[in-house]
Design a protein around this motif. Structure first.
Motif, short mmCIF file in Angstrom:
data_model
loop_
_atom_site.label_atom_id
_atom_site.label_comp_id
_atom_site.label_asym_id
_atom_site.label_seq_id
_atom_site.Cartn_x
_atom_site.Cartn_y
_atom_site.Cartn_z
N GLY A 219 0.84 -1.19 0.00
CA GLY A 219 0.00 0.00 0.00
C GLY A 219 0.87 1.25 0.00
N VAL A 220 0.36 2.33 -0.56
CA VAL A 220 1.13 3.57 -0.68
C VAL A 220 0.46 4.67 0.12
N VAL A 221 1.24 5.31 0.98
CA VAL A 221 0.77 6.41 1.80
C VAL A 221 1.36 7.71 1.27
N CYS B 206 3.76 1.02 2.68
CA CYS B 206 3.47 0.66 4.07
C CYS B 206 4.63 -0.13 4.66
N ALA B 207 5.22 -1.02 3.89
CA ALA B 207 6.34 -1.83 4.38
C ALA B 207 7.51 -0.93 4.78
N GLY C 68 -4.61 4.23 6.06
CA GLY C 68 -5.68 3.42 5.46
C GLY C 68 -5.20 2.46 4.38
N PRO C 69 -4.32 2.90 3.46
CA PRO C 69 -3.85 1.99 2.40
C PRO C 69 -3.09 0.77 2.93
N CYS C 70 -2.66 0.82 4.18
CA CYS C 70 -1.90 -0.30 4.76
C CYS C 70 -2.81 -1.43 5.23
N GLU C 71 -4.11 -1.14 5.28
CA GLU C 71 -5.11 -2.14 5.66
C GLU C 71 -4.73 -2.83 6.98
N CYS C 72 -4.71 -2.04 8.04
CA CYS C 72 -4.35 -2.55 9.37
C CYS C 72 -5.42 -3.49 9.91
N VAL C 73 -4.98 -4.54 10.55
CA VAL C 73 -5.86 -5.45 11.27
C VAL C 73 -5.39 -5.50 12.71
N TYR C 74 -6.29 -5.79 13.58
CA TYR C 74 -5.99 -5.78 15.01
C TYR C 74 -6.32 -7.13 15.61
N SER C 75 -5.41 -7.62 16.41
CA SER C 75 -5.64 -8.92 17.04
C SER C 75 -5.33 -8.81 18.52
N ASN C 76 -5.93 -9.71 19.27
CA ASN C 76 -5.67 -9.71 20.71
C ASN C 76 -4.96 -10.99 21.12
N ASN C 77 -4.22 -11.59 20.19
CA ASN C 77 -3.50 -12.82 20.53
C ASN C 77 -2.15 -12.56 21.16
N ILE C 78 -1.76 -11.30 21.25
CA ILE C 78 -0.52 -10.93 21.92
C ILE C 78 -0.88 -9.95 23.02
N VAL C 79 -0.42 -10.20 24.21
CA VAL C 79 -0.70 -9.32 25.33
C VAL C 79 0.60 -8.65 25.74
N VAL C 80 0.60 -7.33 25.73
CA VAL C 80 1.74 -6.57 26.22
C VAL C 80 1.26 -5.85 27.46
N ILE C 81 1.88 -6.12 28.57
CA ILE C 81 1.45 -5.52 29.83
C ILE C 81 2.42 -4.42 30.21
#
Length: 148
Positions: free
Chosen positions: A97-99, A110-111, A135-148
């Motif tokens: 993607g291009v920003v 994006c890379a 937006g062009p980077c098409e971010c996804v969010y996950s909760n499989n990693i927990v940073v405390i």
């Protein structure tokens, strides 16, 4: 794997004290209490943290984060998908993607922005701007990693 079972989230120790900070001196040596006088490099410690090999007790005991901050030169790191809120982590799914950058600075993939953010080459003000136009980077969010 047991059917219907879910795996526990991976604990990632924020060795610099915050998910927004990362080591800037990977070859520096750190003497960690409890390792019988053995040293490790900042990069080895960072790798262990990212792999979930540092449990919460070890992460928060013996001033580990203070030792790392002093030896490893922790600095701000930008996640162009947005700051971690402790439960979710954003990742790009479109590295090509291009920003468009402001003020005639051209455009970046994006890379390349992720790489610059991880290297500490994007300051907090620039990061906030990029997070709003990623937006062009098409971010996804996950909760499989927990940073405390």
């Amino acid at each position: 794997t047991i059917e219907g079972a879910t795996s526990a989230p991976l604990f990632v120790c924020p060795i610099c004290g915050s998910a927004d900070l990362g080591i800037s001196n990977p070859t520096a040596s750190v003497d960690i209490p409890g390792l019988n006088g053995l040293s490790t490099t900042c990069q080895q410690l960072e790798d262990q943290a990212q792999q979930g090999s540092i449990d919460p007790d070890r992460c928060y005991q013996s001033n580990l984060q203070n030792l790392v901050q002093l030896a490893c030169g922790c600095s701000f790191r930008c996640n162009i998908c947005g700051p971690s809120d402790g439960d979710t982590v954003g990742e790009i799914t479109n590295p090509d993607g291009v920003v468009q950058l402001p003020l005639g600075q051209g455009e970046r993939t994006c890379a390349s922005l992720v790489e610059a953010g991880e290297a500490g080459d994007i300051n907090e003000e620039q990061c906030a701007f990029l997070q709003n136009v990623a937006g062009p980077c098409e971010c996804v969010y996950s909760n499989n990693i927990v940073v405390i």
